[in-house]
Scaffold this motif. Structure first.
Motif, mmCIF file in Angstrom:
data_model
loop_
_atom_site.group_PDB
_atom_site.id
_atom_site.type_symbol
_atom_site.label_atom_id
_atom_site.label_comp_id
_atom_site.label_asym_id
_atom_site.label_seq_id
_atom_site.Cartn_x
_atom_site.Cartn_y
_atom_site.Cartn_z
ATOM 1 N N TYR A 169 0.837 -1.197 0.000
ATOM 2 C CA TYR A 169 0.000 0.000 0.000
ATOM 3 C C TYR A 169 0.873 1.249 0.000
ATOM 4 N N TYR A 188 -5.370 6.035 0.274
ATOM 5 C CA TYR A 188 -4.301 5.057 0.073
ATOM 6 C C TYR A 188 -4.602 4.223 -1.171
ATOM 7 N N VAL A 200 -4.126 0.438 -2.324
ATOM 8 C CA VAL A 200 -3.884 -0.893 -1.761
ATOM 9 C C VAL A 200 -4.005 -1.894 -2.897
ATOM 10 N N LEU A 221 -11.105 2.231 -1.297
ATOM 11 C CA LEU A 221 -11.213 2.427 0.154
ATOM 12 C C LEU A 221 -12.307 3.409 0.532
ATOM 13 N N LEU A 237 -15.870 0.129 -1.555
ATOM 14 C CA LEU A 237 -15.412 -1.004 -0.757
ATOM 15 C C LEU A 237 -16.505 -2.028 -0.444
ATOM 16 N N LEU A 261 -7.471 -8.540 4.700
ATOM 17 C CA LEU A 261 -7.649 -7.195 4.166
ATOM 18 C C LEU A 261 -8.356 -6.304 5.180
ATOM 19 N N LEU A 313 -6.732 -3.073 7.030
ATOM 20 C CA LEU A 313 -7.299 -1.742 6.809
ATOM 21 C C LEU A 313 -7.620 -1.069 8.140
ATOM 22 N N GLN A 314 -8.179 -1.835 9.053
ATOM 23 C CA GLN A 314 -8.527 -1.278 10.358
ATOM 24 C C GLN A 314 -7.271 -0.991 11.183
ATOM 25 N N LEU A 335 -6.123 2.720 7.514
ATOM 26 C CA LEU A 335 -6.199 3.111 6.109
ATOM 27 C C LEU A 335 -7.578 3.594 5.684
ATOM 28 N N LEU A 336 -8.576 3.383 6.508
ATOM 29 C CA LEU A 336 -9.929 3.848 6.203
ATOM 30 C C LEU A 336 -10.232 5.129 6.954
#
Length: 195
Positions: free
Chosen positions: A28, A43, A45, A145, A155, A171, A175-176, A180-181
């Motif tokens: 990423y 981001y 990814v 995202l 997403l 994934l 992300l969490q 990244l979210l």
């Protein structure tokens, strides 16, 4: 993760000779771009479309004779993504988790590597020339995202695809945990995404 048990890395490495090790990496990069001039991308990814039509992360089976899990993973990344992977190395510091399933006796090790947007774009552009392109890997895809106003596009729709093994869960966890979210968007996903 359904059917898989989480292991500490040391425990996973001490499993007997009947176990195989697979290593995969989420690549990423921060992306300042805007979709349609208004939706922040945040981001980029990468995931890949595999030979079996399922989404997964680049990587594959490694042999501990490669020297280390990371050496084997970097070899796999070169085969699947091409020469642009020479500009970075996945290291032990990028390690995220290990999960084992009883059938087949495989331990899946997962890594996340932050690149520059230039490095990630070079990987995308060079991947069609990689050794395994068109064979094991059918193409790369960026994970959206964002969630569109309809609450489905982006997403949530991406998560409706078919993923290999526990790639979907890896994934979401990455992300969490990597932030990244956008704040609050993960809680909305828990209710809209299928288990």
């Amino acid at each position: 993760m359904a059917g898989m048990r989480r292991l500490e890395l040391g425990e996973a490495l001490q499993l007997g000779p009947g176990w195989r090790h697979a290593c995969h990496a989420l690549l990423y990069a921060p992306d300042p771009g805007l979709l349609f001039g208004r939706i922040p991308l945040r981001y980029a990814v990468l995931m890949q479309m595999r030979f079996d039509g399922r989404l997964g992360f680049p990587g594959g089976f490694v042999d501990l004779r490669d020297g280390s899990l990371e050496a084997g993973l970097n070899r796999e990344l070169g085969e699947e993504l091409g020469e642009a992977t020479a500009s970075f190395r996945v290291e032990r510091a990028d390690y995220r988790s290990s999960h084992a399933g009883s059938r087949p006796r495989v331990v899946a090790h997962f890594y996340a590597k932050c690149l520059t947007l230039e490095q990630l774009t070079a990987v995308e552009m060079g991947a069609p020339r990689a050794r395994d392109h068109g064979l094991e890997v059918l193409g790369l895809v960026r994970v959206p995202l964002y969630t569109l106003r309809d609450g489905v596009g982006g997403l949530p729709a991406f998560l409706e695809n078919t993923f290999i093994g526990n790639a979907r869960e890896q994934l979401l966890e990455a992300l969490q945990n990597l932030g990244l979210l956008e704040p609050g968007s993960f809680a909305r996903l828990k209710f809209s995404a299928r288990p």
